[in-house]
Design a protein around this motif. Structure first.
Motif: not given
Length: 292
Positions: A249-269
């Motif tokens: 199953e594929v889901r597209e989710v909004a970025p979780t952190f306002p700065h940086g590359n979403p590929h990596l920045s999600w782990i900050k939040n």
């Protein structure tokens, strides 16, 4: 939760696994409150990202009662030595050797494997391939910011840039015996075969381990693949191609952190991602999720 709950009292400690001449630390942690311990979650990091960078994710999981385990990518973070000519591995080694070794180490230590396997980027790719090969047992598999390598997942100038990066990976690893990721602003110092596999996957549209997987194994649970909106390294098209390997199953989710590359920045939040995964396990739809 629908995942069976187990109670195991495990103090934080590290198991050192031998892998192709590398020492690969596997670190296990228990939640702060062990009065109601949830199942074990195994985390697989992204390329060039040390395990310590996932501390916020591990803390978030621990606060929700989960036991956690995380292993370093060989040659990254506290894993030694650094990749070089003679210290090498590829995608197939990660899928068919390292992941089974990690699962066996957990089973030997805890008496059971993980209930959830959570992979980021290449961690999600290799866990998905391991699931396709029937190596993940009864664990639920979730990938975050992970996509197929096939260059057809990108368009226009971006596709050309991705193909150029693939050629650069082949050339640099042949010359140096490793991939100079820091200089190329992609990953870290990476294993030569791994990055040649990466480049070949981009150009040929097929992961190297797929040659050893004649057909998909029967899966107990459908995997979940989360694409972070705006992720340049794993756009939704690439996520769909990866998910297709296991009918995930594929889901597209909004970025979780306002700065940086979403590929990596999600782990900050990581809290929103963990919430989505829990709701998926429980079969409850999340309002901020786009079905892709």
């Amino acid at each position: 939760m629908s995942i069976p709950e187990v109670f195991v009292s495990v103090q934080p400690h590290t198991i050192n696994l031998p892998f192709h001449g590398f020492n690969v630390p596997l670190t296990l942690s228990s939640p702060p409150d062990q009065s109601h311990t949830r199942p074990l979650v195994l985390v697989a990091p992204a390329l060039g990202v040390p395990a310590i960078k996932y501390q916020q994710l591990l803390t978030t999981l621990g606060e929700r009662g989960y036991q956690t385990a995380i292993y370093e990518m060989p040659g990254t973070g506290k894993s030694t030595p650094h990749p070089r000519r003679g210290n090498d591995y590829g995608y197939s080694d990660l899928v068919f050797e390292l992941i089974p070794e990690v699962l066996q180490a957990l089973k030997s230590t805890l008496g059971h494997g993980p209930a959830l396997m959570l992979g980021h980027s290449i961690g999600g790719q290799t866990m998905t391939l391991a699931a396709r090969a029937g190596l993940t047992g009864d664990a639920r598999v979730v990938s975050v910011a992970a996509g197929h390598l096939d260059c057809r997942s990108w368009r226009g100038p971006t596709r050309l840039a991705i193909m150029g990066a693939a050629l650069a990976a082949h050339t640099s690893t042949r010359l140096l015996g490793y991939f100079p990721g820091r200089q190329m602003r992609f990953g870290g110092r990476e294993a030569a075969t791994l990055m040649r596999d990466w480049g070949s996957g981009i150009l040929r549209g097929r992961f190297a381990p797929e040659a050893r997987i004649p057909k998909q194994a029967a899966l107990t649970h459908q995997p979940l693949h989360l694409c972070i909106k705006g992720d340049p390294f794993a756009p939704v098209g690439a996520t769909r191609r990866l998910a297709a390997l296991v009918q995930g199953e594929v889901r597209e989710v909004a970025p979780t952190f306002p700065h940086g590359n979403p590929h990596l920045s999600w782990i900050k939040n990581p809290e929103p991602v963990v919430e989505i995964i829990e709701q998926w396990i429980e079969g409850v739809g999340a309002p901020d999720v786009i079905q892709a």
